[in-house]
Design an enzyme around this catalytic site. Structure first.
Site, PDB file in Angstrom:
ATOM      1  N   LYS A  26      -9.273  -4.201   2.016  1.00 52.30           N
ATOM      2  CA  LYS A  26      -8.793  -5.198   1.742  1.00 52.30           C
ATOM      3  C   LYS A  26      -9.466  -6.198   1.138  1.00 52.30           C
ATOM      4  O   LYS A  26      -9.273  -7.250   0.551  1.00 52.30           O
ATOM      5  CB  LYS A  26      -7.589  -6.011   2.785  1.00 52.30           C
ATOM      6  CG  LYS A  26      -6.634  -4.898   3.404  1.00 52.30           C
ATOM      7  CD  LYS A  26      -5.429  -4.966   2.397  1.00 52.30           C
ATOM      8  CE  LYS A  26      -4.384  -4.069   3.105  1.00 52.30           C
ATOM      9  NZ  LYS A  26      -4.306  -2.497   3.382  1.00 52.30           N
TER      10      LYS A  26
HETATM   11  C1  LIG Z   1      -3.847  -1.562   3.215  1.00 54.01           C
HETATM   12  C2  LIG Z   1      -4.063  -0.447   3.272  1.00 54.01           C
HETATM   13  C3  LIG Z   1      -3.750   0.838   2.687  1.00 54.01           C
HETATM   14  C4  LIG Z   1      -2.646   0.833   1.704  1.00 54.01           C
HETATM   15  O1  LIG Z   1      -3.010   0.394   0.554  1.00 54.01           O
HETATM   16  P1  LIG Z   1      -1.757  -0.161  -0.357  1.00 54.01           P
HETATM   17  O2  LIG Z   1      -2.364  -1.153  -1.595  1.00 54.01           O
HETATM   18  O3  LIG Z   1      -0.655  -1.101   0.486  1.00 54.01           O
HETATM   19  O4  LIG Z   1      -1.057   1.099  -1.046  1.00 54.01           O
HETATM   20  C5  LIG Z   1      -4.480   2.075   2.852  1.00 54.01           C
HETATM   21  N1  LIG Z   1      -5.497   2.274   4.000  1.00 54.01           N
HETATM   22  C6  LIG Z   1      -5.950   1.013   4.612  1.00 54.01           C
HETATM   23  C7  LIG Z   1      -6.989   1.116   5.621  1.00 54.01           C
HETATM   24  C8  LIG Z   1      -5.402  -0.199   4.200  1.00 54.01           C
HETATM   25  O5  LIG Z   1      -5.740  -1.533   5.043  1.00 54.01           O
END
Ligand SMILES: *Cc1c(COP(=O)(O)O)cnc(C)c1O
Length: 503
Positions: free
Chosen positions: A113
């Site tokens: 993120k």
């Molecule tokens: C948010 C997240 C995901 C999923 O990503 P999306 O863009 O929502 O598909 C996968 N792994 C981790 C560690 C995340 O924080």
């Protein structure tokens, strides 16, 4: 470049307006109205430049209205040695001849993120300036863990913004909770909500839709916006690392210019993998985008059958950031694959709301299957995948990345395709250390240990340092102790602004 809503009921906007608004008032998501192309020779040229320059090149066509200097400033403020603990920002680690891992977790909160939430605040501030907005921007976030902390780190002390994060009292891990309640910064508010994630999320949505709440915060000098992946400003920075990974493969002579590559993406809200789709549309040589789900495998079923059906039990898994049944960004994919047919998209989204299910037409289904491949991993397979990856490559993955590794194995077996494949690693193994330590060290050595003891244990075992963002978390002062009832969330937001003083 203008942006239009996937529901077709709102005027076209500049990039700055779209980023400032976050979501379209007609309920749709903003997407670029035209296609962007990066010529093959420019992709090759990216191999010779650092991450920051790659980012400037890829972001530019999407951010018309921003000068190159403004984009460079946003990029350099976001991706630097203070925020990322790796000089390459998002390095590719080679595990085998035709397999690499793209590490997206070198930012301050140890999850992918950060790749978007380190830059979104800077894009938003510029957008606010450009649109002549005089109010400050108040970001509201409901989080099940990773997004809240990443948004807090991104927005802390950013001028003209404030951020309030709500997390479920009983719904996050000890590490995630401490990461948030020890958050520093003069413009941040963090609140535990008595209830689960849905309660927090519903509360935030209600505040967004509440005209009197908007009025009360406007009197205090603020307007609402969103830092969730429905905001285009969060999606577009994610396109960059697909190009960057490809450029790294070229630079390391792992592939020839033009050679097609697979990307495996651990998926929840479909934001990350959608960025890969856009990269492919822009000319990046992508063979298959491989969607890896956990047991909440609603997307896997959709990709295989063309039927999206959320009438199923929500499961809590070892990869909690992928525990999701409504993948909002899929709406953007459908809009693109139907040639921007807002009427069709509107119909499917209405069916989803009313019947919890929709089925796309044959031509859309065929396009989805042509671009994507999909499978999922159970919790037992996730743990096994952590063990296998370590045994085979001496490399430690977190639970989300382990789902990706498992699905990569299934893809190879089913297709025989040996194109170079990049698995996107979405979190540091230290972030989900309990499951990782259990997989690698066994029940005996881990039973009864706190998450902090496990961090140390994992560090000793792996000879890797505990990342700075997770170090000494249990020793930092708690700065945000408020627990609110869900009925009181709106009041909490208003009194948070009052405590800060009227702008
Ligand atoms: C948010 C997240 C995901 C999923 O990503 P999306 O863009 O929502 O598909 C996968 N792994 C981790 C560690 C995340 O924080």
């Amino acid at each position: 470049m203008l942006y239009e809503s996937t529901r077709g009921d709102y005027q076209q906007l500049s990039a700055a307006e779209a980023i400032k608004l976050g979501i379209s008032p007609d309920g749709g998501l903003f997407v670029p109205e035209e296609r962007v192309s990066i010529p093959a020779e420019e992709i090759v040229a990216l191999a010779g430049v650092p991450y920051q320059d790659r980012a400037i090149r890829i972001l530019q066509p999407f951010l018309s209205g921003f000068t190159v200097e403004e984009i460079s400033q946003c990029v350099n403020d976001a991706y630097n040695g203070n925020s990322f603990d790796h000089p390459a920002v998002a390095p590719v680690v080679h595990l085998a001849d035709r397999l690499g891992v793209l590490e997206l977790w070198h930012g301050p909160t140890c999850a992918f993120k950060d790749m978007a939430l380190q830059i979104l605040p800077h894009l938003l501030v510029k957008s606010v300036e450009k649109t002549g907005e005089t109010a400050g921007i108040l970001i509201l976030v409901a989080t099940s863990g990773d997004t809240g902390k990443a948004a807090l780190e991104g927005f802390k002390d950013v001028p003209r913004t404030a951020i309030a994060v709500f997390f479920p009292d009983e719904g996050v891990s000890e590490v995630q909770k401490l990461q948030m309640i020890t958050q520093e910064g003069g413009n941040v508010g963090v609140f535990a909500v008595r209830g689960n994630f849905d309660d927090a999320q519903t509360g935030v949505k209600e505040i967004f839709g509440d005209a009197s709440a908007a009025g009360e915060i406007l009197r205090r000098g603020y307007k609402f916006s969103s830092a969730n992946s429905i905001n285009w400003g969060r999606l577009v920075p994610q396109i960059v690392y697909y190009f960057s990974a490809y450029a790294d493969l070229l630079a390391g002579r792992r592939i020839e210019p033009g050679e097609k590559v697979n990307f495996v993406v651990p998926t929840g809200n479909f934001g990350n993998i959608l960025a890969g789709f856009y990269a492919g549309r822009m000319g990046l040589p992508v063979n298959k985008l491989i969607c890896a789900s956990n047991e909440n495998n609603v997307l896997n079923d959709f990709i295989r059958t063309g039927i999206y059906d959320r009438k199923r039990e929500f499961k809590k898994t070892l990869s909690p950031s992928m525990d999701i049944l409504i993948s909002s960004n899929l709406e953007r994919l459908l809009f693109e694959l139907t040639g921007h047919d807002a009427a069709r998209v509107r119909r499917w989204m209405l069916e989803l709301r009313e019947n919890w299910r929709y089925e796309v037409d044959d031509s859309t289904r065929a396009k989805v299957r042509d671009l994507f491949w999909s499978d999922y991993a159970s919790d037992a397979e996730t743990i096994q995948s952590i063990k296998d990856t370590y045994a085979r490559y001496g490399y430690i993955v977190d639970t989300h990345t382990a789902v990706g590794m498992n699905v990569y194995g299934k893809y190879r077996k089913s297709s025989g395709d040996d194109s170079y494949t990049v698995v996107l690693s979405t979190a540091s193994p230290f972030k989900f250390n309990a499951s990782v330590a259990l997989a690698l060290l066994g029940e005996d050595k881990t039973a009864g240990k706190s998450e902090f003891e496990l961090l140390q244990l994992l560090s000793d075992f792996s000879n890797l340092p505990v990342p700075p963002g997770l170090r000494d978390l249990d020793k930092r002062p708690v700065r945000h102790g408020d627990v609110v009832e869900k009925e009181d969330m709106k009041r909490a937001v208003v009194s948070f602004l009052d405590r800060r003083g009227v702008k």
